[in-house]
Design a protein around this motif. Structure first.
Motif, short mmCIF file in Angstrom:
data_model
loop_
_atom_site.label_atom_id
_atom_site.label_comp_id
_atom_site.label_asym_id
_atom_site.label_seq_id
_atom_site.Cartn_x
_atom_site.Cartn_y
_atom_site.Cartn_z
N MET A 54 0.85 -1.19 0.00
CA MET A 54 0.00 0.00 0.00
C MET A 54 0.88 1.24 0.00
O MET A 54 1.84 1.32 0.77
CB MET A 54 -0.88 -0.02 1.27
N LYS A 55 0.50 2.21 -0.88
CA LYS A 55 1.29 3.43 -0.93
C LYS A 55 1.01 4.28 0.30
O LYS A 55 -0.10 4.34 0.79
CB LYS A 55 0.94 4.22 -2.19
N THR A 56 2.04 4.95 0.76
CA THR A 56 1.88 5.83 1.90
C THR A 56 1.33 7.17 1.45
O THR A 56 1.26 7.48 0.25
CB THR A 56 3.23 6.04 2.59
N ILE A 57 0.93 7.99 2.41
CA ILE A 57 0.37 9.32 2.11
C ILE A 57 1.42 10.18 1.41
O ILE A 57 1.13 10.92 0.45
CB ILE A 57 -0.12 9.97 3.40
N ASN A 58 2.67 10.10 1.82
CA ASN A 58 3.75 10.89 1.20
C ASN A 58 3.93 10.52 -0.27
O ASN A 58 4.18 11.38 -1.13
CB ASN A 58 5.06 10.68 1.96
N GLU A 59 3.79 9.22 -0.59
CA GLU A 59 3.94 8.78 -1.97
C GLU A 59 2.84 9.37 -2.84
O GLU A 59 3.05 9.78 -3.98
CB GLU A 59 3.93 7.26 -2.05
N GLN A 82 -8.78 16.78 -11.25
CA GLN A 82 -9.14 15.37 -11.11
C GLN A 82 -8.05 14.56 -10.40
O GLN A 82 -8.31 13.73 -9.54
CB GLN A 82 -9.42 14.77 -12.50
N ALA A 83 -6.79 14.84 -10.81
CA ALA A 83 -5.68 14.13 -10.17
C ALA A 83 -5.61 14.48 -8.68
O ALA A 83 -5.34 13.62 -7.82
CB ALA A 83 -4.37 14.48 -10.87
N ALA A 84 -5.86 15.77 -8.38
CA ALA A 84 -5.84 16.19 -6.97
C ALA A 84 -6.95 15.51 -6.19
O ALA A 84 -6.75 15.06 -5.06
CB ALA A 84 -5.96 17.72 -6.89
N ASP A 85 -8.17 15.42 -6.83
CA ASP A 85 -9.28 14.76 -6.16
C ASP A 85 -8.97 13.29 -5.90
O ASP A 85 -9.23 12.75 -4.83
CB ASP A 85 -10.55 14.88 -7.02
N ARG A 86 -8.42 12.62 -6.96
CA ARG A 86 -8.09 11.20 -6.78
C ARG A 86 -7.03 11.01 -5.70
O ARG A 86 -7.11 10.09 -4.88
CB ARG A 86 -7.61 10.60 -8.11
N ALA A 87 -6.03 11.89 -5.71
CA ALA A 87 -4.98 11.78 -4.69
C ALA A 87 -5.54 12.01 -3.29
O ALA A 87 -5.19 11.31 -2.33
CB ALA A 87 -3.86 12.79 -4.99
N GLU A 88 -6.47 12.99 -3.21
CA GLU A 88 -7.07 13.27 -1.90
C GLU A 88 -7.91 12.09 -1.42
O GLU A 88 -7.89 11.72 -0.24
CB GLU A 88 -7.93 14.54 -2.00
N GLN A 89 -8.64 11.48 -2.38
CA GLN A 89 -9.45 10.30 -2.02
C GLN A 89 -8.55 9.15 -1.54
O GLN A 89 -8.85 8.46 -0.57
CB GLN A 89 -10.27 9.85 -3.23
N LYS A 90 -7.45 8.96 -2.28
CA LYS A 90 -6.52 7.89 -1.88
C LYS A 90 -5.90 8.19 -0.52
O LYS A 90 -5.68 7.29 0.29
CB LYS A 90 -5.43 7.72 -2.93
N ILE A 91 -5.60 9.48 -0.29
CA ILE A 91 -5.02 9.86 1.02
C ILE A 91 -6.03 9.58 2.13
O ILE A 91 -5.70 9.03 3.18
CB ILE A 91 -4.61 11.34 1.00
N ASP A 92 -7.31 9.97 1.89
CA ASP A 92 -8.36 9.72 2.89
C ASP A 92 -8.54 8.22 3.13
O ASP A 92 -8.70 7.76 4.27
CB ASP A 92 -9.69 10.33 2.42
N ALA A 93 -8.52 7.44 2.01
CA ALA A 93 -8.66 5.98 2.16
C ALA A 93 -7.49 5.40 2.95
O ALA A 93 -7.66 4.51 3.79
CB ALA A 93 -8.74 5.33 0.78
N ALA A 94 -6.29 5.93 2.67
CA ALA A 94 -5.12 5.44 3.40
C ALA A 94 -5.23 5.78 4.88
O ALA A 94 -4.88 4.98 5.75
CB ALA A 94 -3.85 6.06 2.80
N LYS A 95 -5.72 7.00 5.17
CA LYS A 95 -5.91 7.38 6.58
C LYS A 95 -6.91 6.47 7.28
O LYS A 95 -6.69 6.02 8.40
CB LYS A 95 -6.39 8.83 6.66
#
Length: 205
Positions: free
Chosen positions: A1-6, A57-70
């Protein structure tokens, strides 16, 4: 799983790439002739708008992935906390049970030790009483045998807890009284019971 920093690094890389593409398009447009530049204007605007949309869109996807990772990290931390808490409770219960077993074993050992002490004391008292009774019997018999008047009679002596019992036959009531008095005068004699009888005299021819 990718980390938030990645995820953050990936988002930054996308932004840089899109900005580079936009700069290249603008540079090419500046090199064209005036008529071509007029035509290129709307295309540049469209490219810029698409680039902005892609960035969003990329920012939204990254934010969603960050939230999911959290959320995933929070769930894992919660499970780890529950696991640790469960193990801690189990350890406490095991420790309390062990302490109860130790207390019970100690109590049982103390009871057995106390019972053993009482048994030894009782046996010692019984042995002491037996020895004392034997000594009393021997002393009474010795006193009767050393008496010139009573030594000729077969007098039986038994002693139980310091109580002396005399039995047998003598030739007179005076002999009975003397035997009882002699037995009573011996050390540790508590009482004297006389079962002595006067033997019948044989008539002479």
């Amino acid at each position: 799983m990718k980390t938030i920093n990645e995820y953050k690094q990936t988002l930054s890389a996308h932004k840089i790439l899109l900005m580079a593409c936009l700069s290249a398009v603008l540079g090419l447009a500046g090199c064209e002739k005036e008529g071509t530049a007029e035509k290129a204007g709307p295309k540049i605007d469209q490219a810029a708008e698409k680039a902005e949309q892609k960035i969003e869109q990329a920012a939204d996807r990254a934010e969603q992935k960050i939230d999911a990772a959290k959320e995933s990290l929070d769930r894992q931390a919660g499970r780890a906390g529950d696991y640790i808490e469960g193990k801690t409770d189990a350890s406490k219960e095991a420790l309390e049970k062990t302490q109860q077993n130790v207390d019970q074993a100690t109590e049982n050992a103390e009871k057995k030790l106390e019972s053993a002490k009482e048994s030894v004391t009782e046996k010692a008292q019984t042995a002491g009483e037996y020895i004392d009774d034997s000594v009393i019997t021997m002393k009474v018999k010795a006193a009767l045998l050393n008496d010139p008047f009573l030594k000729s009679f077969q007098i039986e002596v038994t002693t139980v807890n310091g109580a002396v019992r005399l039995s047998g036959a003598v030739e007179s009531e005076q002999s009975i009284g003397k035997a009882v008095a002699l037995a009573s005068s011996q050390p540790n004699v508590k009482s004297v019971q006389s079962d002595l009888v006067v033997k019948a005299s044989t008539p002479s021819n």
